[in-house]
Enzyme design. Structure first.
Site, short mmCIF file in Angstrom:
data_model
loop_
_atom_site.label_atom_id
_atom_site.label_comp_id
_atom_site.label_asym_id
_atom_site.label_seq_id
_atom_site.Cartn_x
_atom_site.Cartn_y
_atom_site.Cartn_z
N ASP A 1 -6.49 5.54 6.77
CA ASP A 1 -6.40 6.71 7.62
C ASP A 1 -5.08 6.67 8.38
OD1 ASP A 1 -7.48 4.55 9.33
OD2 ASP A 1 -7.56 6.12 10.87
N GLU B 1 -9.35 3.71 11.60
CA GLU B 1 -8.72 2.82 12.58
C GLU B 1 -7.94 3.60 13.63
OE1 GLU B 1 -5.71 0.38 14.51
OE2 GLU B 1 -5.34 2.05 13.14
N GLU B 2 -7.25 4.64 13.20
CA GLU B 2 -6.40 5.39 14.14
C GLU B 2 -7.22 6.19 15.15
OE1 GLU B 2 -3.45 4.78 14.37
OE2 GLU B 2 -2.50 4.41 12.43
N HIS C 1 3.43 6.55 14.16
CA HIS C 1 2.82 7.50 15.09
C HIS C 1 3.80 8.59 15.54
CE1 HIS C 1 -0.76 4.79 16.52
NE2 HIS C 1 -0.45 4.58 15.24
N HIS D 1 -5.68 -0.22 6.54
CA HIS D 1 -6.44 1.04 6.72
C HIS D 1 -5.69 2.17 6.05
CE1 HIS D 1 -3.81 2.73 9.94
NE2 HIS D 1 -3.72 1.49 10.38
N ASP E 1 2.18 2.56 8.24
CA ASP E 1 0.97 2.38 9.05
C ASP E 1 -0.17 3.21 8.47
OD1 ASP E 1 -0.75 1.74 11.15
OD2 ASP E 1 0.08 3.28 12.47
#
Length: 457
Positions: free
Chosen positions: A92, A156-157, A422, A90, A123
């Site tokens: 995003d 996705e996030e 994150h 992903h 990520d």
């Protein structure tokens, strides 16, 4: 030892991967338009589409998904009778949070102390570069041995389910014999790892109201019901005295039977301050991969700077619960909603809104694809493959498992503990990118050979 030509090719491709990752990280592709303009995500999607076209992918398409974002699809044909593998990543990313906590700008890939720093580096923009590097290495060493589909998600996030809904309406699009999700990571640097389970997620926004408006705390405090105090009481009820999650009706006694996570390793990976205790009971792996875990993600309340002596009329919070395999995310939403309502003191008015959910996932680790991955990891790393859980969620996994029950699903990637995904100062190890790209190339070659042998080709 790994195939020397293939390993050398992968190593030679890492500078190109860094240059491309620099471009991709520069897009602030946070899917939440309240924080970043949609144009940043659209630019990232266009970049991914062009990268696939340059690699010879056919049927490249920008998919407008129901949640208002775009995912990118492409198909790269191999031999006519070869199996088909779907590669997922992903583009995003999470918001950068406190940009002052970053040692370098979050959307500028920066090399420091042997790592590449930037939001989305691991990520999961790095996951896309892992896929591309593996495919490029194969094309330079005998050609592509199978058919490849790539899907790169745009939300996705956010957990808004756009791609899951789109695929549900177009079930033929991502059909494959095996699926490689490039959004997990090694348990520790240098230890090749597949992830066998993912916790699902329930995401709720709770709003509490007690008064028509704020009141002077000197004139009314002591009798007027404080909405912020009510919210604090409600949120506190979600944990017991050890810090373990306690939601009425939700079992918190699960046990993990796989890879152990030593407490000292966890404290180091999580950067727990000296003297601060961990929360919960049982083994660390139990708490991370086999039991529900509640987190208060944010609170709407006056900041300290500029606060006035007032009794608060309203307050809100965003609450997440991670749910392990064997649990139902929708049922968890119901239980969490009921718990918060029942925990509200003083008759406070409570409004709960579901902001997202995703079911947990468990893989079949005894399949032929896992055997091929174990061989590939052994060859690339010189170590045996480890099998771990992952506390995070990838809702698409369950959608794919439901649509393609015969497909084998493997989760690998670059999101190890050192990556700090994150959080501020997210980073990627170029060495892990190199070894995981090599692993994936070896896996694709071995998987194709095993399928051809099984079919008598």
């Amino acid at each position: 030892m790994p195939s020397v030509p293939l390993a050398d090719t992968v190593a030679s491709l890492i500078p190109r991967a860094k240059a491309e990752l620099t471009e991709l990280v520069s897009f602030a592709s946070v899917a939440d338009e309240r924080q970043f303009p949609r144009s940043e995500s659209l630019r990232a999607a266009a970049w991914v589409a062009e990268a696939l076209r340059q690699e010879g992918f056919q049927e490249v398409a920008l998919l407008d998904t129901p949640d208002g974002t775009q995912s990118v699809y492409g198909f790269l044909p191999g031999p006519a009778d070869a199996p088909t593998v779907l590669l997922y990543a992903h583009y995003d990313v999470q918001p950068p949070l406190d940009e002052s906590a970053w040692l370098s700008p979050p959307f500028e890939l920066t090399e420091r102390d042997g790592r590449w720093y930037g939001r989305g580096a691991a990520d999961c923009k790095g996951g896309l570069l892992m896929h591309l590097t593996a495919l490029r290495a194969l094309k330079e060493n005998g050609g592509l041995p199978l058919n490849v589909k790539v899907i790169v998600e745009g939300s996705e996030e956010q957990g808004t389910g756009g791609l899951e809904q789109y695929v549900g309406r177009h079930p033929e699009l991502l059909a494959a014999d095996t699926i490689v999700i490039g959004d997990a990571g090694n348990f520790q640097a240098g230890l090749p790892t597949v992830t066998s389970s993912l916790r699902g997620m329930a995401l709720l926004e709770v709003r509490v109201a007690t008064l028509e408006g704020n009141l002077h705390s000197g004139q009314f405090g002591g009798a007027a019901p404080d909405a912020l105090a009510a919210l604090i009481r409600m949120l506190s009820s979600l944990r017991d005295e050890t810090g373990a999650t306690t939601i009425d009706g939700l079992d918190g006694t699960g046990r993990w039977s796989g890879l152990a996570y030593e407490e000292a390793d966890f404290r180091r990976d999580a950067k727990v301050l000296d003297g601060v205790e961990l929360v919960g009971t049982g083994e660390i792996a139990d708490r991370l991969w086999a039991r529900p875990s509640v987190t208060v993600l944010g609170i709407d309340a006056p900041p300290v700077v500029g606060a006035t002596p007032s009794v608060q009329a309203a307050a809100g919070a965003l609450v997440s619960v991670r749910v392990p395999a064997g649990f139902d995310a929708d049922k968890t939403v119901e239980l969490l909603t009921a718990h918060l309502r029942s925990a509200a003191p003083w008759g406070a008015r409570v409004e709960v809104t579901v902001r997202g959910s995703g079911q947990p996932f468990a893989a079949d680790t005894g399949s032929p694809a896992y055997e091929a991955m174990a061989d590939a990891m052994r060859e690339a790393y010189g170590r045996e493959m480890a099998v771990a859980g992952l506390g995070g969620s990838i809702p698409l996994c369950n959608t794919l498992a439901g649509l393609y029950p015969q497909a084998e699903i493997l989760l690998i990637g670059l999101c190890g503990p050192d990556a700090q995904i994150h959080a501020a100062n997210e980073s990627l190890s170029p060495r892990e990118l190199e070894l995981m790209s090599l692993t994936e190339a070896l896996f694709l070659r071995r998987y194709a050979a095993s399928q051809s042998a099984g079919l008598g080709v």
